[in-house]
Write a protein that holds these residues in place. Structure first.
Motif, PDB file in Angstrom:
ATOM      1  N   ALA A  39     -35.644  26.698 -26.021  1.00 12.21           N
ATOM      2  CA  ALA A  39     -36.729  26.722 -25.031  1.00 12.21           C
ATOM      3  C   ALA A  39     -36.689  27.991 -24.189  1.00 12.21           C
ATOM      4  N   LEU A  40     -35.499  28.419 -23.778  1.00 11.87           N
ATOM      5  CA  LEU A  40     -35.367  29.625 -22.971  1.00 11.87           C
ATOM      6  C   LEU A  40     -35.871  30.860 -23.724  1.00 11.87           C
ATOM      7  N   VAL A  41     -35.454  30.998 -24.982  1.00 13.55           N
ATOM      8  CA  VAL A  41     -35.873  32.154 -25.780  1.00 13.55           C
ATOM      9  C   VAL A  41     -37.385  32.166 -25.947  1.00 13.55           C
ATOM     10  N   ILE A  42     -37.952  31.004 -26.293  1.00 17.03           N
ATOM     11  CA  ILE A  42     -39.404  30.922 -26.485  1.00 17.03           C
ATOM     12  C   ILE A  42     -40.136  31.204 -25.182  1.00 17.03           C
ATOM     13  N   ASP A  43     -39.643  30.623 -24.094  1.00 15.25           N
ATOM     14  CA  ASP A  43     -40.306  30.775 -22.800  1.00 15.25           C
ATOM     15  C   ASP A  43     -40.321  32.241 -22.368  1.00 15.25           C
ATOM     16  N   VAL A  44     -39.169  32.905 -22.454  1.00 16.01           N
ATOM     17  CA  VAL A  44     -39.093  34.307 -22.038  1.00 16.01           C
ATOM     18  C   VAL A  44     -39.969  35.194 -22.928  1.00 16.01           C
ATOM     19  N   PHE A  45     -39.937  34.957 -24.229  1.00 15.89           N
ATOM     20  CA  PHE A  45     -40.738  35.795 -25.135  1.00 15.89           C
ATOM     21  C   PHE A  45     -42.234  35.554 -24.937  1.00 15.89           C
ATOM     22  N   ASP A  46     -42.635  34.298 -24.747  1.00 19.91           N
ATOM     23  CA  ASP A  46     -44.046  33.998 -24.531  1.00 19.91           C
ATOM     24  C   ASP A  46     -44.558  34.613 -23.224  1.00 19.91           C
ATOM     25  N   ARG A  47     -43.702  34.657 -22.206  1.00 22.69           N
ATOM     26  CA  ARG A  47     -44.125  35.212 -20.920  1.00 22.69           C
ATOM     27  C   ARG A  47     -44.229  36.740 -20.966  1.00 22.69           C
ATOM     28  N   THR A  48     -43.360  37.370 -21.764  1.00 19.48           N
ATOM     29  CA  THR A  48     -43.292  38.834 -21.728  1.00 19.48           C
ATOM     30  C   THR A  48     -43.802  39.508 -23.003  1.00 19.48           C
ATOM     31  N   GLY A  49     -43.650  38.832 -24.152  1.00 20.79           N
ATOM     32  CA  GLY A  49     -43.975  39.466 -25.423  1.00 20.79           C
ATOM     33  C   GLY A  49     -43.063  40.640 -25.734  1.00 20.79           C
ATOM     34  N   ASN A  50     -41.893  40.662 -25.110  1.00 20.35           N
ATOM     35  CA  ASN A  50     -40.987  41.801 -25.203  1.00 20.35           C
ATOM     36  C   ASN A  50     -39.601  41.317 -25.626  1.00 20.35           C
ATOM     37  N   ALA A  51     -39.103  41.823 -26.749  1.00 21.87           N
ATOM     38  CA  ALA A  51     -37.793  41.403 -27.254  1.00 21.87           C
ATOM     39  C   ALA A  51     -36.659  41.848 -26.347  1.00 21.87           C
ATOM     40  N   SER A  52     -36.874  42.882 -25.531  1.00 23.68           N
ATOM     41  CA  SER A  52     -35.821  43.340 -24.619  1.00 23.68           C
ATOM     42  C   SER A  52     -35.472  42.258 -23.601  1.00 23.68           C
ATOM     43  N   TRP A  53     -36.472  41.482 -23.177  1.00 23.34           N
ATOM     44  CA  TRP A  53     -36.197  40.381 -22.259  1.00 23.34           C
ATOM     45  C   TRP A  53     -35.372  39.298 -22.947  1.00 23.34           C
ATOM     46  N   VAL A  54     -35.625  39.074 -24.228  1.00 22.05           N
ATOM     47  CA  VAL A  54     -34.820  38.111 -24.982  1.00 22.05           C
ATOM     48  C   VAL A  54     -33.376  38.593 -25.044  1.00 22.05           C
ATOM     49  N   SER A  55     -33.175  39.892 -25.298  1.00 21.35           N
ATOM     50  CA  SER A  55     -31.824  40.451 -25.318  1.00 21.35           C
ATOM     51  C   SER A  55     -31.136  40.258 -23.976  1.00 21.35           C
ATOM     52  N   ALA A  56     -31.884  40.505 -22.881  1.00 23.16           N
ATOM     53  CA  ALA A  56     -31.310  40.331 -21.541  1.00 23.16           C
ATOM     54  C   ALA A  56     -30.885  38.883 -21.333  1.00 23.16           C
ATOM     55  N   LEU A  57     -31.703  37.955 -21.796  1.00 23.91           N
ATOM     56  CA  LEU A  57     -31.382  36.533 -21.666  1.00 23.91           C
ATOM     57  C   LEU A  57     -30.092  36.199 -22.413  1.00 23.91           C
ATOM     58  N   LEU A  58     -29.959  36.695 -23.633  1.00 29.79           N
ATOM     59  CA  LEU A  58     -28.773  36.400 -24.439  1.00 29.79           C
ATOM     60  C   LEU A  58     -27.521  37.019 -23.820  1.00 29.79           C
ATOM     61  N   VAL A  59     -27.669  38.208 -23.260  1.00 23.97           N
ATOM     62  CA  VAL A  59     -26.513  38.886 -22.666  1.00 23.97           C
ATOM     63  C   VAL A  59     -26.014  38.134 -21.435  1.00 23.97           C
ATOM     64  N   VAL A  60     -26.929  37.694 -20.554  1.00 24.52           N
ATOM     65  CA  VAL A  60     -26.482  37.048 -19.314  1.00 24.52           C
ATOM     66  C   VAL A  60     -25.844  35.690 -19.575  1.00 24.52           C
ATOM     67  N   GLU A  61     -26.034  35.138 -20.768  1.00 26.57           N
ATOM     68  CA  GLU A  61     -25.411  33.848 -21.052  1.00 26.57           C
ATOM     69  C   GLU A  61     -23.916  33.975 -21.314  1.00 26.57           C
ATOM     70  N   PHE A  62     -23.478  35.123 -21.888  1.00 27.52           N
ATOM     71  CA  PHE A  62     -22.037  35.277 -22.117  1.00 27.52           C
ATOM     72  C   PHE A  62     -21.392  36.331 -21.221  1.00 27.52           C
ATOM     73  N   LEU A  63     -22.198  37.129 -20.525  1.00 27.99           N
ATOM     74  CA  LEU A  63     -21.631  38.156 -19.658  1.00 27.99           C
ATOM     75  C   LEU A  63     -20.712  37.590 -18.568  1.00 27.99           C
ATOM     76  N   PRO A  64     -21.067  36.452 -17.927  1.00 25.48           N
ATOM     77  CA  PRO A  64     -20.144  35.912 -16.915  1.00 25.48           C
ATOM     78  C   PRO A  64     -18.761  35.591 -17.464  1.00 25.48           C
ATOM     79  N   SER A  65     -18.688  35.202 -18.733  1.00 22.82           N
ATOM     80  CA  SER A  65     -17.381  34.898 -19.322  1.00 22.82           C
ATOM     81  C   SER A  65     -16.523  36.143 -19.430  1.00 22.82           C
TER      82      SER A  65
END
Length: 420
Positions: A39-65
């Motif tokens: 849902a997060l990936v779809i939501d971010v991509f639908d709102r922006t149409g930009n794969a860079s935002w999807v990359s940012a989303l994926l990075v922030v999920e493991f960056l805190p670790s």
């Protein structure tokens, strides 16, 4: 704690009440997590149409670790692990109950970062506390069951998440995930056993505690085995993950279906490897399962790189996934048996932080490298790196097995009789 039950794969769920509650808590939260991931990936991509935002989303999920893992490990060894788990679930529930009210992609990514912070505490706390719920003999099976549940929900949750979002909206998946974390927290509260030893060593100060954890990590044969061998392996698999969609769509001309097929087959292999890996470790120790499992990853991905079509590649990817599943279980047991309880949280935090760091570096390198040399060549290169990791892992894990054999011999011989 429970007694040893070799071969009774699901006996732990029937007989070990604390482990059963922890298992179903992690199962509940994992199902919701994979629903919400889609849902997060779809939501971010639908709102922006930009794969860079999807990359940012994926990075922030493991960056805190990566960032917090080194610093938060001390908390896992000083505070109540039960309440760390409960608070982490509560924070993640709050995040997903708030997500339906967001209006921008920036807000979604920021909330995902908060959830990532909570997850960076939750996962190591689970595995650090597990040895206090089951006996040492049951550790391989217990880890295998937890990993099997996670891999099962990966395959099923992602599929159901896509269907749920298509039929309703991302907001529904967010709310479902929020409730899954509440269920997890309620189950964890019901665990009667302690997730840490009754008498814990007093803190010697934040920086001295951190230094003690790092010092132990570089001295422990078990942890050095993971940090050296698995860092190479996870760097290689990061490239595999990045190039997978290119291999499916451009090389095999299999489209979105082909990509989904490869991902699903990898998840099936992971589930099988984690389900049966515990028994293998019980029977053969650490070295053979660890070395062979990473070698199986090398063979599977190497064969997929040379495959004539997506169907052949899918079959060998199952084998690679199975090797991955066994290796992950072995990693967990290496830390649990190699680190005392007072240092176990810090040990898991360091190992996970290093792993995520190499995952991130691998993903950064793999993008342009795939464009330069192609998906087949990148998968073949990853297979070579995995073969190196397999040899190193086997050799280092042999030292762990030898050390464990000496310890068992010492315990069996017992104290010398008193002399007059």
């Amino acid at each position: 704690m429970t007694g040893g039950r070799r071969g009774a794969r699901f006996g732990l769920l029937r007989e070990a009440g604390g482990f059963r509650l922890l298992f179903f808590a992690t199962l509940a939260s994992s199902i919701g997590t994979w629903l919400a991931f889609v849902a997060l990936v779809i939501d971010v991509f639908d709102r922006t149409g930009n794969a860079s935002w999807v990359s940012a989303l994926l990075v922030v999920e493991f960056l805190p670790s990566v960032i917090l893992g080194f610093l938060a490990g001390r908390l896992l060894d000083m505070a109540s692990r039960r309440w760390i788990l409960v608070v982490a679930d509560a924070v993640r529930a709050g995040v997903f109950f708030v997500l339906p009210f967001t209006t921008t992609a920036t807000q979604i990514v920021a909330l995902a970062f908060v959830a990532g912070i909570a997850t960076s505490l939750f996962r190591p706390a689970v595995y650090a506390g597990l040895p206090n719920l089951v006996s040492d003999a049951d550790l391989p099976q217990a880890n295998g069951l937890l990993q099997t549940a996670d891999n099962f929900t990966w395959a099923i949750g992602a599929l159901v998440g896509g269907a749920l979002v298509a039929a309703t909206s991302p907001d529904v998946a967010y709310v479902v995930n929020g409730f899954s974390f509440l269920v997890s927290a309620l189950l964890i509260v019901r665990i009667h056993q302690s997730l840490e030893e009754p008498e814990r060593a007093p803190s010697r100060g934040q920086w001295r505690d951190l230094a003690e954890g790092f010092s132990f990590t570089v001295r422990s044969k078990s942890l050095v085995t993971i940090i050296v061998a698995w860092s190479i392996a996870i760097f290689a698999t990061a490239g595999v993950n990045v190039a997978e969609i290119v291999l499916a769509k451009d090389v095999f001309s299999a489209g979105d279906f082909g990509y989904g097929l490869l991902v699903a087959c990898g998840a099936v292999g992971l589930m099988l490897g984690s389900l049966f890996g515990g028994s293998w470790i019980e029977q053969r120790g650490m070295a053979i399962p660890y070395g062979v499992s990473i070698a199986l990853m090398a063979l599977g991905f190497g064969a997929a790189a040379a495959a004539p079509n997506v169907w052949v590649a899918a079959v060998v990817v199952v084998a690679a996934g199975a090797g991955n599943g066994v290796a992950v279980v072995t990693n967990a047991v290496l830390v649990q048996r190699g680190a005392p309880d007072r240092l176990r949280g810090r040990s898991f935090a360091v190992v996970m932080s290093v792993g995520y760091a190499f995952l991130g570096i691998g993903m950064i390198v793999a993008g342009p490298l795939t464009n330069e040399i192609g998906a087949r060549a990148l998968w073949a290169s990853a297979a070579v790196l995995l073969a190196v990791a397999a040899a190193i892992g086997f050799l280092l894990a042999r030292r762990v097995d030898a050390e464990g054999a000496l310890a068992r011999l010492a315990r069996a011989s017992g104290p010398e009789p008193a002399r007059d």
